[in-house]
Design an enzyme around this catalytic site. Structure first.
Site, PDB file in Angstrom:
ATOM      1  N   ASN A  22     133.835 114.901  -4.532  1.00 24.59           N
ATOM      2  CA  ASN A  22     134.898 114.068  -3.963  1.00 24.59           C
ATOM      3  C   ASN A  22     136.276 114.432  -4.483  1.00 24.59           C
ATOM      4  O   ASN A  22     137.278 113.935  -3.980  1.00 24.59           O
ATOM      5  CB  ASN A  22     134.591 112.595  -4.235  1.00 24.59           C
ATOM      6  CG  ASN A  22     133.414 112.112  -3.413  1.00 24.59           C
ATOM      7  OD1 ASN A  22     133.536 111.832  -2.224  1.00 24.59           O
ATOM      8  ND2 ASN A  22     132.242 112.028  -4.042  1.00 24.59           N
ATOM      9  N   LYS A  26     122.438 114.604 -12.312  1.00 33.96           N
ATOM     10  CA  LYS A  26     122.982 113.767 -11.246  1.00 33.96           C
ATOM     11  C   LYS A  26     122.263 114.180  -9.963  1.00 33.96           C
ATOM     12  O   LYS A  26     122.408 115.317  -9.498  1.00 33.96           O
ATOM     13  CB  LYS A  26     124.492 113.958 -11.084  1.00 33.96           C
ATOM     14  CG  LYS A  26     125.048 113.136  -9.915  1.00 33.96           C
ATOM     15  CD  LYS A  26     126.424 113.574  -9.481  1.00 33.96           C
ATOM     16  CE  LYS A  26     126.837 112.843  -8.205  1.00 33.96           C
ATOM     17  NZ  LYS A  26     128.114 113.340  -7.635  1.00 33.96           N
TER      18      LYS A  26
END
Length: 384
Positions: free
Chosen positions: A135, A253
């Site tokens: 992002n 993650k």
């Protein structure tokens, strides 16, 4: 802690960097309680906070002098570093926003607006920030920009917050080099995405070799990053299990959203103190249910307090309240991730008082119909 004490007390010949570390140790040791805290519950709680902060200090201090101490024996450095990493293993549990990168009208990084966002994030109980993740539009930034963004965040981030910096590149060599620069810029942990351009050749053997070389050379701990929606490649389960045994690899993650896979990873790595972070707010509660310790969630850029509340509800076992909140987050999370992506995340940030702004080309702003759909996804769940 024992490793830090050994470094502080060492009388072995060393460089001026090692001497500096020892002097820091002796100056700092009297400021922290390092003995056993068995006298009272209050003392135990107080020491816990001190020890966590001091552990982070040891890691950052050793990282800062490590280039001076390496000398010519890289093998010795790797072994010493691995033992240090194991002894000062960080707790990753909590919520992290993968922060967006603001740009000016000319598509330069807007550091002023970045700093203003950081000031607002400092008021939210995040465990830390992820910088230069997906992002953050890291594929569109130069290496110099990526490092400078991390350096800027480090200056403004409170000392007790973790800075997890994306350092993944396509080649192992480039990843090792960028990881070193991210550590020097102030990263506490690096987030390393799977290389994917030649994804047909990225089997378990290749990926294990890649991540092992990165972790061996890194002055800070490594978190693996599997994001198949962007890379077209999921980090194989057998590779994750083998890599979890590396003393300088803290966790994973996982943005794939397969809860059975997350649960299986937690189960197969439980003896390694391996920490799994959910890669999206859409399945955060489910990930907690199967053993995840936190989340790196795009939606936290917009609804940070709400994501931290969901974490608290899950950790405290208030599952009915967690379920209600989780359900209200599913649609807005989908809108700013898989449906409309980073342009939608940046638009939503503007609505909630943060600086989002435009993306760097070739990403395009939302069309009017997309903006209206985004707004409906937030308003229908009571967020706007």
């Amino acid at each position: 802690m024992m490793r830090c004490e050994m470094l502080g007390q060492s009388r072995a010949p060393g460089s001026r960097g090692a001497a500096w570390f020892r002097s820091m140790w002796w100056r700092r040791r009297d400021q922290f309680v390092l003995r056993s805290c068995t006298e009272s519950q209050h003392a135990e709680s107080q020491q816990s906070g001190h020890c966590v902060r001091f552990t982070m200090l040891c890691v950052r201090a050793w990282r800062s002098v490590s280039p001076l101490c390496r000398g010519g024996n890289s093998t010795l450095w790797t072994r010493t570093q691995s033992r240090t990493a194991a002894a000062t293993r960080l707790d990753l549990s909590g919520i992290y926003p993968p922060i967006a990168t603001p740009f000016t009208a000319k598509e330069d990084v807007d550091y002023q607006r970045l700093e203003e966002n950081l000031q607002k994030y400092a008021k939210i109980p995040f465990k830390g920030l992820v910088v230069q993740g997906s992002n953050g539009e890291y594929p569109y930034l130069t290496e110099e920009e990526r490092v400078e963004v991390v350096r800027t965040v480090r200056r403004f981030l409170p000392a007790d917050k973790l800075l997890m910096a994306g350092s993944g590149c396509e080649s192992t060599r480039a990843t090792v080099q960028l990881t070193e620069k991210m550590a020097a810029a102030g990263a506490d942990v690096v987030l390393v995405v799977t290389p994917c351009f030649y994804k047909g050749k990225m089997d378990s053997h290749a990926l294990i070799q890649h991540f092992t070389k990165v972790a061996d050379s890194s002055a800070v701990p490594v978190v693996l990053y599997s994001v198949p929606a962007n890379t077209g490649l999921e980090l194989p389960l057998d590779a994750v299990v083998q890599l979890s045994q590396h003393p300088n690899i803290l966790g994973l993650k996982d943005s794939g959203g397969d809860i059975t896979r997350i649960g299986l990873i937690v189960h197969k790595t439980k003896s390694q103190d391996f920490q799994v972070l959910a890669g999206s707010a859409g399945f955060l509660m489910a990930a907690y249910c199967v053993g995840a310790v936190g989340g790196v969630c795009a939606l936290a850029n917009v609804l940070g307090r709400e994501l931290c509340e969901l974490e608290s509800l899950c950790v405290s076992g208030r599952w009915e309240e967690a379920r209600v909140l989780q359900q209200r987050l599913i649609e807005p999370n989908a809108a700013v991730t898989r449906k409309l992506g980073v342009p939608a995340l940046k638009q939503a940030m503007e609505w909630f008082g943060f600086h989002g702004g435009a993306c760097r080309s070739p990403l395009q702003p939302l069309k009017e119909a997309e903006t209206q759909q985004l707004k409906r996804d937030f308003t229908s769940n009571g967020w706007l």
